[in-house]
Design a protein around this motif. Structure first.
Motif, mmCIF file in Angstrom:
data_model
loop_
_atom_site.group_PDB
_atom_site.id
_atom_site.type_symbol
_atom_site.label_atom_id
_atom_site.label_comp_id
_atom_site.label_asym_id
_atom_site.label_seq_id
_atom_site.Cartn_x
_atom_site.Cartn_y
_atom_site.Cartn_z
ATOM 1 N N HIS A 80 0.830 -1.204 0.000
ATOM 2 C CA HIS A 80 0.000 0.000 0.000
ATOM 3 C C HIS A 80 0.867 1.257 0.000
ATOM 4 N N GLY A 81 1.939 1.230 0.798
ATOM 5 C CA GLY A 81 2.841 2.373 0.850
ATOM 6 C C GLY A 81 3.519 2.613 -0.489
ATOM 7 N N ARG A 82 3.943 1.545 -1.137
ATOM 8 C CA ARG A 82 4.589 1.669 -2.442
ATOM 9 C C ARG A 82 3.620 2.216 -3.480
ATOM 10 N N LEU A 83 2.366 1.733 -3.453
ATOM 11 C CA LEU A 83 1.365 2.223 -4.391
ATOM 12 C C LEU A 83 1.107 3.712 -4.175
ATOM 13 N N SER A 84 0.968 4.123 -2.929
ATOM 14 C CA SER A 84 0.705 5.533 -2.627
ATOM 15 C C SER A 84 1.845 6.418 -3.123
ATOM 16 N N LEU A 85 3.077 5.994 -2.843
ATOM 17 C CA LEU A 85 4.221 6.784 -3.256
ATOM 18 C C LEU A 85 4.348 6.837 -4.775
ATOM 19 N N HIS A 86 4.115 5.700 -5.425
ATOM 20 C CA HIS A 86 4.218 5.643 -6.882
ATOM 21 C C HIS A 86 3.184 6.575 -7.522
ATOM 22 N N LEU A 87 1.943 6.528 -7.011
ATOM 23 C CA LEU A 87 0.906 7.416 -7.534
ATOM 24 C C LEU A 87 1.271 8.879 -7.318
ATOM 25 N N ALA A 88 1.764 9.188 -6.138
ATOM 26 C CA ALA A 88 2.119 10.580 -5.835
ATOM 27 C C ALA A 88 3.207 11.079 -6.776
ATOM 28 N N ILE A 89 4.198 10.238 -7.031
ATOM 29 C CA ILE A 89 5.295 10.649 -7.914
ATOM 30 C C ILE A 89 4.791 10.869 -9.333
#
Length: 396
Positions: A366-375
């Motif tokens: 979930h953390g990786r998905l959130s960061l990837h989307l934000a970037i």
């Protein structure tokens, strides 16, 4: 008299096969064979296109600038027999070539036919360009948001363009902001794939916008439209440059504003997302399409959440690039280090700093998905891709 009739008549008189190509090497007409053909001639008849190696060899003899017959030696490694070429010019403009295998020394027979074929090609050229000009004006109106644009679809159908209600596609060429204007399709592909479309002026219409060149294509139905050949050849031609091409989903002439938006965003996506190629189709993209729609929606706030904000500070650009590369490579540390040209220990240090700055565990999905989307949303928001859509909205 039609060109095919003239070619057949000349071949019968010479008792040798005759072919006529356009200036780019695409077959216009060919006689029956008399046993003098070679492999390249057979291939041209079957594919209606010259092998690029053969074309390069033939054009190296200056046939495009010639005004008289040119004799070309054979080339064994191409399977090419010696042949002669008669440039076909009308009012000094090159419109094609007559090809005969061997040099038969029969200029007095061939020249009158060359003149008649050139005259016929000249008439066809003038008629097709007059028609293309009418279509181009209607195409410009169609892509505008003026009152004239709303009536242009009917005008195009009356001219025979997508008159049967068949689907149309829009193809857009775009370059990053600050670069020179994108090349037009004839400039970009003057010897290649777009010839399947523009040889009549009816199956594609080119319109130049401020930031993109656009083709409105009506491929019709069936396997002989050339559309399936156009896309991979476009991709191959553009692979090494910074030009990107976007292709809309199929739609109707009445949907052209949405199709234009799709084509422009697909072209822009090729500059934003490194995993995409030079040619991208709107309905073949998924993640990128969702990100673009999300980032460009006026009601959506794409600002990174507060706990990630430090990573997006300009002073942390290296860490931001590292995070994006790591996530783009699915968390593969070896591939990430290779892509960034850094040692793995350097990567491990950067990843630890990223986790400290964001408070996220890169081992957590979930953390990786959130960061990837934000970037990705940050990249889109900071790009000039909105300029392409704004060009669409302001055009006309």
């Amino acid at each position: 008299m039609e060109i095919q009739q003239l070619v057949d008549e000349l071949a019968e008189r010479l008792q040798h096969s005759v072919a006529v190509d356009d200036p780019h090497g695409h077959l216009i007409a060919s006689s029956k064979h008399f046993g003098d053909e070679d492999a390249p001639r057979v291939n041209v008849v079957l594919s209606r296109d010259l092998d690029p190696r053969v074309a390069k060899y033939l054009f190296s003899f200056g046939i495009r600038s010639a005004t008289e017959k040119v004799v070309i030696p054979g080339k064994d490694d191409l399977g090419l027999k010696a042949r002669c070429c008669y440039p076909l010019r009308h009012r000094r403009q090159l419109l094609g070539f007559i090809w005969l295998i061997g040099d038969h020394g029969t200029d007095e027979v061939i020249r009158p036919y060359a003149e008649r074929i050139a005259e016929t090609l000249g008439q066809q050229y003038a008629a097709s360009h007059a028609n293309a000009d009418r279509l181009a004006e209607l195409g410009r109106q169609l892509l505008s948001r003026t009152d004239a644009g709303r009536h242009a679809a009917d005008g195009l159908r009356a001219e025979g363009f997508a008159a049967d209600g068949s689907a149309v596609y829009l193809i857009a060429v775009a370059q990053p902001a600050g670069r020179s204007r994108p090349p037009s399709f004839p400039e970009l592909l003057s010897t290649g794939p777009v010839q399947e479309w523009v040889h009549t002026g009816r199956s594609a219409i080119e319109v130049d916008l401020d930031a993109a060149a656009v083709l409105i294509c009506a491929p019709g139905d069936g396997p002989e439209t050339g559309f399936d050949r156009l896309l991979p050849r476009l991709a191959d031609r553009l692979a090494q440059g910074d030009v990107r091409v976007g292709i809309s989903a199929p739609g109707s002439l009445g949907d052209v504003q949405e199709l234009l938006r799709q084509a422009l965003l697909s072209a822009g996506a090729g500059h934003l997302f490194t995993d995409l190629g030079a040619v991208n189709q709107w309905d073949e993209m998924f993640t990128e399409r969702l990100l673009l729609e999300m980032a460009l929606a006026p009601s959506v706030d794409t600002t990174p959440p507060r706990h990630m904000a430090a990573l997006f500070d300009a002073s942390n650009e290296t860490l931001l690039n590292t995070a994006e590369t790591y996530l783009d490579h699915g968390g593969d540390r070896s591939a990430t280090a290779d892509a960034l040209y850094i040692h793995r220990s350097t990567l491990y240090y950067r990843l630890s700093q990223i986790q400290k700055l964001t408070g996220l565990s890169l081992a957590d999905g979930h953390g990786r998905l959130s960061l990837h989307l934000a970037i990705k949303l940050h990249r889109i928001a900071g790009s000039d891709i909105g300029r392409l859509v704004q060009t669409d909205e302001d055009h006309g």
